[in-house]
Design a protein around this motif. Structure first.
Motif, PDB file in Angstrom:
ATOM      1  N   ILE A 143       0.852  -1.187   0.000  1.00  0.00           N
ATOM      2  CA  ILE A 143       0.000   0.000   0.000  1.00  0.00           C
ATOM      3  C   ILE A 143       0.887   1.235   0.000  1.00  0.00           C
ATOM      4  O   ILE A 143       1.772   1.373   0.840  1.00  0.00           O
ATOM      5  CB  ILE A 143      -0.940   0.007   1.222  1.00  0.00           C
ATOM      6  N   PRO A 144       0.643   2.142  -0.952  1.00  0.00           N
ATOM      7  CA  PRO A 144       1.478   3.352  -1.011  1.00  0.00           C
ATOM      8  C   PRO A 144       1.268   4.240   0.212  1.00  0.00           C
ATOM      9  O   PRO A 144       0.221   4.192   0.865  1.00  0.00           O
ATOM     10  CB  PRO A 144       0.999   4.052  -2.285  1.00  0.00           C
ATOM     11  N   ASP A 145       2.261   5.025   0.521  1.00  0.00           N
ATOM     12  CA  ASP A 145       2.210   5.925   1.681  1.00  0.00           C
ATOM     13  C   ASP A 145       1.035   6.897   1.615  1.00  0.00           C
ATOM     14  O   ASP A 145       0.523   7.316   2.649  1.00  0.00           O
ATOM     15  CB  ASP A 145       3.515   6.723   1.804  1.00  0.00           C
ATOM     16  N   ASP A 146       0.605   7.240   0.418  1.00  0.00           N
ATOM     17  CA  ASP A 146      -0.490   8.209   0.283  1.00  0.00           C
ATOM     18  C   ASP A 146      -1.869   7.536   0.182  1.00  0.00           C
ATOM     19  O   ASP A 146      -2.838   8.155  -0.240  1.00  0.00           O
ATOM     20  CB  ASP A 146      -0.252   9.131  -0.912  1.00  0.00           C
TER      21      ASP A 146
ATOM     22  N   SER B 243      -5.397   6.624   0.876  1.00  0.00           N
ATOM     23  CA  SER B 243      -6.353   7.427   1.625  1.00  0.00           C
ATOM     24  C   SER B 243      -7.622   6.669   2.025  1.00  0.00           C
ATOM     25  O   SER B 243      -8.439   7.187   2.768  1.00  0.00           O
ATOM     26  CB  SER B 243      -6.738   8.668   0.817  1.00  0.00           C
ATOM     27  N   LEU B 244      -7.790   5.463   1.545  1.00  0.00           N
ATOM     28  CA  LEU B 244      -8.991   4.698   1.876  1.00  0.00           C
ATOM     29  C   LEU B 244      -8.863   4.061   3.256  1.00  0.00           C
ATOM     30  O   LEU B 244      -7.765   3.787   3.729  1.00  0.00           O
ATOM     31  CB  LEU B 244      -9.238   3.623   0.822  1.00  0.00           C
ATOM     32  N   ASP B 245     -10.002   3.834   3.894  1.00  0.00           N
ATOM     33  CA  ASP B 245     -10.001   3.216   5.221  1.00  0.00           C
ATOM     34  C   ASP B 245      -9.862   1.697   5.161  1.00  0.00           C
ATOM     35  O   ASP B 245      -9.658   1.054   6.182  1.00  0.00           O
ATOM     36  CB  ASP B 245     -11.291   3.561   5.971  1.00  0.00           C
ATOM     37  N   THR B 246     -10.026   1.114   3.991  1.00  0.00           N
ATOM     38  CA  THR B 246      -9.969  -0.342   3.869  1.00  0.00           C
ATOM     39  C   THR B 246      -8.690  -0.791   3.185  1.00  0.00           C
ATOM     40  O   THR B 246      -8.068  -0.031   2.436  1.00  0.00           O
ATOM     41  CB  THR B 246     -11.172  -0.869   3.066  1.00  0.00           C
ATOM     42  N   VAL B 247      -8.340  -2.029   3.436  1.00  0.00           N
ATOM     43  CA  VAL B 247      -7.175  -2.650   2.819  1.00  0.00           C
ATOM     44  C   VAL B 247      -7.687  -3.594   1.734  1.00  0.00           C
ATOM     45  O   VAL B 247      -8.644  -4.339   1.967  1.00  0.00           O
ATOM     46  CB  VAL B 247      -6.357  -3.434   3.873  1.00  0.00           C
ATOM     47  N   PRO B 248      -7.081  -3.596   0.550  1.00  0.00           N
ATOM     48  CA  PRO B 248      -7.548  -4.483  -0.520  1.00  0.00           C
ATOM     49  C   PRO B 248      -7.430  -5.959  -0.128  1.00  0.00           C
ATOM     50  O   PRO B 248      -6.501  -6.352   0.572  1.00  0.00           O
ATOM     51  CB  PRO B 248      -6.619  -4.177  -1.686  1.00  0.00           C
TER      52      PRO B 248
END
Length: 121
Positions: A49-52, A54-59
């Motif tokens: 996951i990139p540092d930026d 912004s979503l609250d969920t993880v793929p």
């Protein structure tokens, strides 16, 4: 299965996950092979996951369409899927859901048409 010296006879959660995923993928891939073409299936522990982000969920998975001689690649992320599952039944149902939704996306059809067991989330 014979005992391997230095290896526990208990199956790890990773091995159990891989077996469940392989069973579901094999069944769906065999059913849709004529339309899917070459697809590589993989399991990774977690997504990058990139540092930026912004979503609250993880793929839970990743689908990268292939082109030419490069196969399509469907990756399941083991830890996020396991984290959302309290038992084997929930894990199997979530794996089925994730795989079916990705295959449906790839084929451009409804998930319900990919596998009759699909119930959605």
């Amino acid at each position: 299965m014979p005992t391997v010296p230095g290896r526990s006879e208990q199956r790890t959660s990773r091995e159990r996950f891989d077996d469940l995923a392989l069973g579901i993928v094999t069944e769906i891939d065999e059913r849709w092979q004529d339309r899917l073409g070459l697809v590589e299936y993989a399991v990774e522990d977690t997504p990058q996951i990139p540092d930026d982000w912004s979503l609250d969920t993880v793929p839970l998975s990743s689908l990268v369409r292939g082109s030419g001689s490069t196969p399509t690649r469907l990756v399941l992320f083991r830890r996020p899927i396991e984290h959302r599952s309290d038992n084997r039944g929930e894990l199997e149902a979530l794996l089925l859901t994730v795989i079916v939704e990705q295959v449906a996306e790839l084929l451009g059809i409804d998930a319900e048409d990919v596998d009759p067991r699909y119930e959605g989330l």
